[in-house]
Design a protein around this motif. Sequence first.
Motif, short mmCIF file in Angstrom:
data_model
loop_
_atom_site.label_atom_id
_atom_site.label_comp_id
_atom_site.label_asym_id
_atom_site.label_seq_id
_atom_site.Cartn_x
_atom_site.Cartn_y
_atom_site.Cartn_z
N LEU A 30 0.92 -1.17 -0.04
CA LEU A 30 -0.01 0.14 0.15
C LEU A 30 0.81 1.51 -0.08
CD1 LEU A 30 -2.82 -0.76 2.42
CD2 LEU A 30 -2.94 -0.79 0.01
N LEU A 31 1.99 1.07 0.89
CA LEU A 31 2.83 2.28 0.84
C LEU A 31 3.51 2.72 -0.73
CD1 LEU A 31 4.22 4.35 2.67
CD2 LEU A 31 6.09 2.72 2.95
N VAL A 32 3.92 1.57 -1.29
CA VAL A 32 4.45 1.67 -2.56
C VAL A 32 3.42 2.18 -3.67
CG1 VAL A 32 5.60 0.58 -4.64
CG2 VAL A 32 6.22 -0.25 -2.17
N VAL A 33 2.12 1.75 -3.54
CA VAL A 33 1.00 2.26 -4.54
C VAL A 33 0.90 3.51 -4.07
CG1 VAL A 33 -1.20 1.78 -4.96
CG2 VAL A 33 0.11 0.14 -4.75
N LEU A 34 0.86 4.09 -2.87
CA LEU A 34 0.60 5.40 -2.37
C LEU A 34 1.53 6.50 -2.98
CD1 LEU A 34 -1.00 7.30 -0.57
CD2 LEU A 34 0.65 6.68 1.20
N VAL A 35 2.96 6.15 -3.00
CA VAL A 35 3.94 6.83 -3.30
C VAL A 35 3.47 6.78 -4.83
CG1 VAL A 35 6.34 6.94 -3.62
CG2 VAL A 35 5.68 6.32 -1.46
N ILE A 36 3.55 5.78 -5.62
CA ILE A 36 3.41 5.76 -7.04
C ILE A 36 2.28 6.49 -7.52
CG2 ILE A 36 3.22 4.45 -9.23
CD1 ILE A 36 4.89 2.08 -7.76
N SER A 37 1.34 6.29 -7.08
CA SER A 37 0.10 7.08 -7.23
C SER A 37 0.01 8.58 -6.96
CB SER A 37 -1.30 6.57 -6.89
OG SER A 37 -1.10 6.67 -5.23
N THR A 38 0.70 9.01 -5.88
CA THR A 38 0.89 10.55 -5.72
C THR A 38 1.60 10.96 -6.72
OG1 THR A 38 0.67 9.94 -3.53
CG2 THR A 38 1.55 11.99 -3.80
N ILE A 39 2.88 10.54 -7.12
CA ILE A 39 3.79 10.80 -8.13
C ILE A 39 2.91 11.00 -9.54
CG2 ILE A 39 5.83 10.51 -9.68
CD1 ILE A 39 6.98 9.00 -7.23
N ILE A 40 2.18 9.90 -9.95
CA ILE A 40 1.40 10.06 -11.02
C ILE A 40 0.32 11.16 -11.00
CG2 ILE A 40 -0.31 8.52 -12.50
CD1 ILE A 40 1.08 6.02 -11.72
N ALA A 41 -0.36 11.14 -9.81
CA ALA A 41 -1.42 12.21 -9.63
C ALA A 41 -0.97 13.56 -10.05
CB ALA A 41 -2.25 12.17 -8.56
N PHE A 42 0.41 13.93 -9.40
CA PHE A 42 0.90 15.06 -9.82
C PHE A 42 1.81 15.41 -10.83
CE2 PHE A 42 0.55 15.19 -5.22
CZ PHE A 42 0.07 16.69 -4.79
N LEU A 43 2.06 14.36 -11.61
CA LEU A 43 2.51 14.47 -13.12
C LEU A 43 1.33 14.54 -14.09
CD1 LEU A 43 5.50 11.64 -12.81
CD2 LEU A 43 5.73 14.42 -13.05
N LEU A 44 0.00 14.07 -13.94
CA LEU A 44 -0.78 14.22 -14.71
C LEU A 44 -1.17 15.77 -15.11
CD1 LEU A 44 -3.53 11.65 -13.35
CD2 LEU A 44 -2.20 11.50 -15.54
N PRO A 45 -1.52 15.99 -16.43
CA PRO A 45 -1.30 17.47 -16.69
C PRO A 45 -3.02 17.91 -16.18
CG PRO A 45 -1.94 15.71 -18.64
CD PRO A 45 -1.53 15.16 -17.62
N LYS A 46 -2.67 19.27 -15.96
CA LYS A 46 -4.10 19.92 -15.48
C LYS A 46 -4.88 20.26 -16.60
CE LYS A 46 -1.44 22.15 -11.74
NZ LYS A 46 -1.06 23.50 -11.07
N ILE A 47 -6.12 19.77 -16.30
CA ILE A 47 -7.15 20.10 -17.44
C ILE A 47 -8.06 21.23 -16.92
CG2 ILE A 47 -9.10 19.10 -18.75
CD1 ILE A 47 -6.35 17.95 -19.28
N TYR A 48 -8.49 22.34 -17.36
CA TYR A 48 -9.20 23.35 -17.34
C TYR A 48 -10.55 23.22 -18.08
CZ TYR A 48 -4.82 25.36 -15.15
OH TYR A 48 -3.89 25.56 -14.44
N TYR A 49 -11.62 23.82 -17.22
CA TYR A 49 -12.90 23.82 -17.97
C TYR A 49 -13.34 25.22 -17.85
CZ TYR A 49 -17.80 22.87 -18.80
OH TYR A 49 -19.11 22.80 -19.37
N SER A 50 -13.75 25.63 -19.05
CA SER A 50 -14.70 26.78 -19.21
C SER A 50 -15.97 26.72 -19.86
CB SER A 50 -13.71 27.97 -19.98
OG SER A 50 -14.24 29.18 -19.94
N SER A 51 -16.70 27.34 -19.59
CA SER A 51 -18.03 27.29 -20.18
C SER A 51 -18.92 28.50 -20.35
CB SER A 51 -19.00 26.32 -19.47
OG SER A 51 -19.55 26.86 -18.03
N ALA A 52 -19.72 28.69 -21.45
CA ALA A 52 -20.84 29.76 -21.71
C ALA A 52 -22.18 29.19 -21.51
CB ALA A 52 -20.48 30.38 -23.00
N SER A 53 -23.08 29.98 -21.26
CA SER A 53 -24.43 29.74 -21.03
C SER A 53 -25.49 30.67 -21.79
CB SER A 53 -24.79 30.22 -19.59
OG SER A 53 -26.26 29.75 -19.22
N VAL A 54 -26.05 30.03 -22.81
CA VAL A 54 -26.99 30.79 -23.70
C VAL A 54 -28.50 30.17 -23.52
CG1 VAL A 54 -24.98 30.66 -25.33
CG2 VAL A 54 -26.69 29.01 -25.43
#
Length: 377
Positions: A30-54
């Motif tokens: 679990l510790l190994v997976v925690l470290v790996i998943s944390t690294i992956i989570a912070f390496l994943l590109p940030k995705i932004y969302y913008s929307s208009a309403s009509v």
Amino acid sequence: MNQNNISENSSFFNFLLIILKWKKFILINLLVVLVISTIIAFLLPKIYYSSASVLPPKEEMSILGGSGLGGLTSVMREFSSIKGIGSLGNKNTYNYLVILNSREVAEKVIKKYNLQEIYGYPNSMDKTLKAYYQNVVFEVQEEGNLEIGFYDEDPQRAADIANYLVDLLNERSYELSVTEARSNRKFLEGRVNENMDSLRVAENQLKDYQEKHGIFTIPEQTGALLEAGSKIYAEKIAKEIEIDYLSKMFSNNNEILNSARMQLDALNKKVNNLPSLGIEYLRIYRNILIRTKILEFLRPMLEQAIYQEKKDVPVIVVVDKAKVPEYKAKPKRIIVIGSSVFGWLIITIIIVLSIEKWRNFKLHNNDKYNILKNALK
């Protein structure tokens, strides 16, 4: 009953013993997976969302009044809105989705913002379209407005694409609106011209008859009767025009179309019950009155259609323009880390239980174990 409870308690106790026995192995995993998943989570590109309403614009008030063909005008406004063109109504929100999801709109966005290169498919429009549709959001809200949004690694591009989609929607909706208005105008022009031709023929017939027989006036009572009869005839022809228009929009068994046909049948009965004047002069005069009444209805409708065709106003109402987002929309790092650790915990427990099960089988079924061992060699 007691034996079942004892059996269940024993099974749970054995399960706890196995977990405690392998606790070090489980915790290290679990510790190994925690470290790996944390690294992956912070390496994943940030995705932004913008929307208009009509919103669709409010239905315009008709410049037509009165009765008769005024009913056809309201029908034209109402059902052109159902088709998504012409005078738009609230049901247009769903027609907007058809426009926004069209390949034509998608390809314009892809080409303008070079999404083929950004998504890594420079030679494949189909793969780029698939990636594009995964990032675009068209959602009808409970309040009736339409949300147009876009996910992108670049917050500025997310806002720009959302606003560009609004512009494309307005542009395409306007084109369709003008097309429908032009169709309405041509339809009405044809009926007006047809009626004008019939009116000119009747006027010439009346003129020839008057000159031939020297009759230039009719009794007042007969004139009132002709006036009432001409109004019924005009309503009948108006209903025929309405049915002709609706038949181009709906199937033959449509409720609205059937209702209009029933109204036409009622008008036909009224026409059949009108007294027959039996005089050629009065027939010609009656025909002129009918054609004149029809023109009184058709001309304002034609003016309305011309106005709808020529007006140059935005088709949709922009409630909120897309703004550049300050914070990322995804990935949700806590969710990525938590789901990874929990998922691996389940897998680790299954592995541990399988190992213990195999060892227990080997211990208590040595002969069967040897058979399996020899069979695997």
